[in-house]
Design a protein around this motif. Sequence first.
Motif, PDB file in Angstrom:
ATOM      1  N   UNK A 211       0.806  -1.289  -0.097  1.00  0.00           N
ATOM      2  CA  UNK A 211      -0.119  -0.118   0.068  1.00  0.00           C
ATOM      3  C   UNK A 211       0.941   1.253  -0.033  1.00  0.00           C
ATOM      4  N   UNK A 212       0.350   2.257  -0.756  1.00  0.00           N
ATOM      5  CA  UNK A 212       1.185   3.685  -0.875  1.00  0.00           C
ATOM      6  C   UNK A 212       0.027   4.753  -1.075  1.00  0.00           C
ATOM      7  N   UNK A 213       0.724   5.682  -0.931  1.00  0.00           N
ATOM      8  CA  UNK A 213      -0.043   7.034  -1.122  1.00  0.00           C
ATOM      9  C   UNK A 213       0.648   7.968  -1.857  1.00  0.00           C
ATOM     10  N   UNK A 214       0.042   8.840  -2.888  1.00  0.00           N
ATOM     11  CA  UNK A 214       0.751   9.678  -3.621  1.00  0.00           C
ATOM     12  C   UNK A 214       0.171  11.062  -2.964  1.00  0.00           C
ATOM     13  N   UNK A 215       1.018  11.891  -2.673  1.00  0.00           N
ATOM     14  CA  UNK A 215       0.658  13.305  -2.081  1.00  0.00           C
ATOM     15  C   UNK A 215       0.660  14.192  -3.479  1.00  0.00           C
ATOM     16  N   UNK A 216      -0.366  14.780  -3.941  1.00  0.00           N
ATOM     17  CA  UNK A 216      -0.708  15.553  -4.874  1.00  0.00           C
ATOM     18  C   UNK A 216      -0.023  17.013  -4.750  1.00  0.00           C
ATOM     19  N   UNK A 217       0.946  17.225  -5.152  1.00  0.00           N
ATOM     20  CA  UNK A 217       1.679  18.498  -4.773  1.00  0.00           C
ATOM     21  C   UNK A 217       1.760  19.446  -6.219  1.00  0.00           C
ATOM     22  N   UNK A 218       0.960  19.143  -7.096  1.00  0.00           N
ATOM     23  CA  UNK A 218       0.935  19.867  -8.301  1.00  0.00           C
ATOM     24  C   UNK A 218       1.885  19.694  -9.510  1.00  0.00           C
ATOM     25  N   UNK A 219       2.632  18.551  -9.191  1.00  0.00           N
ATOM     26  CA  UNK A 219       3.571  18.068 -10.310  1.00  0.00           C
ATOM     27  C   UNK A 219       2.745  17.127 -10.988  1.00  0.00           C
ATOM     28  N   UNK A 220       3.332  16.490 -11.990  1.00  0.00           N
ATOM     29  CA  UNK A 220       2.283  15.467 -12.977  1.00  0.00           C
ATOM     30  C   UNK A 220       2.313  14.406 -12.141  1.00  0.00           C
ATOM     31  N   UNK A 221       3.203  13.628 -11.277  1.00  0.00           N
ATOM     32  CA  UNK A 221       2.944  12.408 -10.544  1.00  0.00           C
ATOM     33  C   UNK A 221       2.770  12.695  -9.098  1.00  0.00           C
ATOM     34  N   UNK A 222       3.285  13.671  -8.551  1.00  0.00           N
ATOM     35  CA  UNK A 222       3.345  13.841  -6.997  1.00  0.00           C
ATOM     36  C   UNK A 222       4.344  12.885  -6.373  1.00  0.00           C
ATOM     37  N   UNK A 223       4.404  12.815  -5.049  1.00  0.00           N
ATOM     38  CA  UNK A 223       5.236  12.168  -4.394  1.00  0.00           C
ATOM     39  C   UNK A 223       4.676  10.887  -3.720  1.00  0.00           C
ATOM     40  N   UNK A 224       5.594   9.852  -3.571  1.00  0.00           N
ATOM     41  CA  UNK A 224       4.792   8.558  -3.325  1.00  0.00           C
ATOM     42  C   UNK A 224       5.594   8.394  -1.890  1.00  0.00           C
ATOM     43  N   UNK A 225       4.536   7.852  -0.913  1.00  0.00           N
ATOM     44  CA  UNK A 225       4.738   7.400   0.197  1.00  0.00           C
ATOM     45  C   UNK A 225       4.355   6.101   0.851  1.00  0.00           C
ATOM     46  N   UNK A 226       5.170   5.350   1.393  1.00  0.00           N
ATOM     47  CA  UNK A 226       4.687   3.929   2.127  1.00  0.00           C
ATOM     48  C   UNK A 226       3.599   4.194   2.990  1.00  0.00           C
ATOM     49  N   UNK A 227       2.437   3.278   3.143  1.00  0.00           N
ATOM     50  CA  UNK A 227       1.560   2.908   4.011  1.00  0.00           C
ATOM     51  C   UNK A 227       1.523   1.874   4.646  1.00  0.00           C
ATOM     52  N   UNK A 228       2.811   1.343   4.559  1.00  0.00           N
ATOM     53  CA  UNK A 228       3.021  -0.188   5.429  1.00  0.00           C
ATOM     54  C   UNK A 228       2.946   0.126   7.006  1.00  0.00           C
ATOM     55  N   UNK A 229       3.411   1.260   7.427  1.00  0.00           N
ATOM     56  CA  UNK A 229       3.322   1.472   8.823  1.00  0.00           C
ATOM     57  C   UNK A 229       2.080   1.809   9.389  1.00  0.00           C
ATOM     58  N   UNK A 230       1.062   2.024   8.315  1.00  0.00           N
ATOM     59  CA  UNK A 230      -0.574   2.238   8.937  1.00  0.00           C
ATOM     60  C   UNK A 230      -1.303   1.149   8.587  1.00  0.00           C
ATOM     61  N   UNK A 231      -0.924   0.386   7.543  1.00  0.00           N
ATOM     62  CA  UNK A 231      -2.014  -0.784   7.132  1.00  0.00           C
ATOM     63  C   UNK A 231      -1.197  -1.865   6.191  1.00  0.00           C
ATOM     64  N   UNK A 232      -1.751  -3.121   6.591  1.00  0.00           N
ATOM     65  CA  UNK A 232      -0.859  -4.038   5.680  1.00  0.00           C
ATOM     66  C   UNK A 232      -1.384  -3.901   4.358  1.00  0.00           C
TER      67      UNK A 232
END
Length: 292
Positions: free
Chosen positions: A16-37
């Motif tokens: 699992x991961x999350x993309x933080x939409x920051x105005x760029x085309x792709x945004x930044x990706x962050x792992x959700x492994x610490x929150x949920x499997x």
Amino acid sequence: MNIRLIRIGERGNEEPAVIMVDGSDDGKYFSLASLTPDIDGPFLAADGIARTRQALAAGELPEILVSGARVGSPITRPGSIVCIGMNYAAHAAESGSAPPETPVVFLKPANTACGPFDAAPIPPSAEKYDWEVELGVVIGREASYLSDPEEASSCIAGYLVANDLSEREYQLPGDAGQWTKGKSLPASTPLGPWLVPADQVDPGRLRLRSLVNGEIRQDSSTADLLFDVPTLVHHVSQYMLLEPGDVILTGTPEGVALSGRFPYLQPGDEVELHIEGLGRQRQQFYREGVTQ
């Protein structure tokens, strides 16, 4: 904070991961492994989206690189995939039917769900394999006998792109038809690439399109839905228990091969699906059972 939920990795081993939409085309990706499997019903029911935003704001999630990685369905295997038939008047017409007075509801097996870019098998004996771009609704909390569409809106976690691939020769011949046969084939429900939270989406004003080999087939708007999203969730809740992680596919607009205006899918064809704000899918088709 605008985010997109995504699952990345080989089938059966997605992370699992999350993309933080920051105005760029792709945004930044962050792992959700610490929150949920995984991104699943229990995660959504436990305020997973709100907790994700809080963790991002607090800098608690590690940034990750995902270049070249496979994208899976943004929700792990749903308990139910609930589908709505003929929910656009023009599609009902091209199917040879009058617009329905109440929603037409049917089910697809949960094991038809797959990733948005996975290679797409055409069944060995299929002759009329068809595409259907659809707005998918992901349920965020248990819904049963809801009182009205307003209450139904509070049960929606988010939205995604879906392709309801259908074998018309299995689905339609005969007096009664066999919708289950035509809608249950392996890998016939690509989902994603993202699950976009409900509070970031106006589901009644989304442009949705499909292209086959680069040529436009469907080009419509969810403003043309006969039954809008809250009405559908409310209606379905009167007949079945909706659980967190379930997906409702809201119907497809005109422009499918069933119309007779376009050929059905063949090995080597490429289908692209776009829904405004929800991303795009792309599938390359091959004949199941034939060595590539």
